[in-house]
Enzyme design. Structure first.
Site, PDB file in Angstrom:
ATOM      1  CG  ASP A  11      -0.273   0.004   2.477  1.00 49.93           C
ATOM      2  OD1 ASP A  11       0.908   0.483   2.717  1.00 49.93           O
ATOM      3  OD2 ASP A  11      -0.955  -0.249   3.517  1.00 49.93           O
ATOM      4  CB  VAL A  12      -0.104   4.808   0.158  1.00 51.51           C
ATOM      5  CG1 VAL A  12      -0.636   5.151   1.410  1.00 51.51           C
ATOM      6  CG2 VAL A  12       0.724   6.207  -0.198  1.00 51.51           C
TER       7      VAL A  12
END
Length: 123
Positions: A11-12
Site C-alpha cells: 500500500d502507500v
C-alpha cells in the site's frame, strides 16, 4: 518458496496489502506442481478454493524476503486442506488453512484423480 516483496505488493505506506498474502500463497501452491513437472490444471479438471481461514499476524514490508511453507493437513475424495504460512526469517507473518475442491470441466465437484491424490499425499 522464497519471494521478495515489490512496490506493487504494498500500500502507500510500504506494507503488504492484505489480499496479496492470498496471491503469494496461490503462487506457492502452483509452484508445488511446477517443481514436480506437473501443472495445477489437470486433463479432466482443476482445483478451486472452497474455504479460507486466514490469520494476519505481522506485516511484511517493501523489500522483505519472504519464505512460504505449505503443508498438507487433510485429503479427502474430492478435496484437500493445506496449511500455508508466510515467514520473514523466523518470524511468522501470515497463516491460512485453505480447502481446495477438485472440479471437472463441467464445473461439478468430482473425485480427485488417483495420480493427483498420490502427489498431494506426498507433500
Amino acid at each position: 518458496m522464497t519471494i521478495r516483496v515489490y512496490y506493487e505488493d504494498t500500500d502507500v505506506g510500504g506494507v503488504v496489502y492484505h489480499s496479496n498474502y492470498l496471491n503469494f500463497c496461490e503462487r506457492a501452491r502452483s509452484q508445488l506442481f511446477f517443481d514436480a513437472g506437473r501443472s495445477p490444471i489437470l486433463d479432466g479438471g482443476h482445483f478451486v478454493a472452497k474455504h479460507i481461514d486466514a490469520d494476519y499476524i505481522k506485516s511484511a514490508k517493501f523489500g522483505d524476503i519472504l519464505e512460504l511453507k505449505t503443508t498438507l493437513v487433510e485429503i479427502k475424495n474430492a478435496s484437500f486442506t493445506l496449511l500455508q504460512e508466510v515467514f520473514r526469517g523466523d518470524v511468522k507473518l501470515f497463516s491460512m488453512k485453505i480447502v481446495l475442491v477438485y472440479i471437472d470441466f463441467t464445473g461439478k465437484m468430482a473425485k480427485i484423480p488417483s495420480s493427483e491424490k498420490e502427489f498431494l499425499a506426498a507433500l
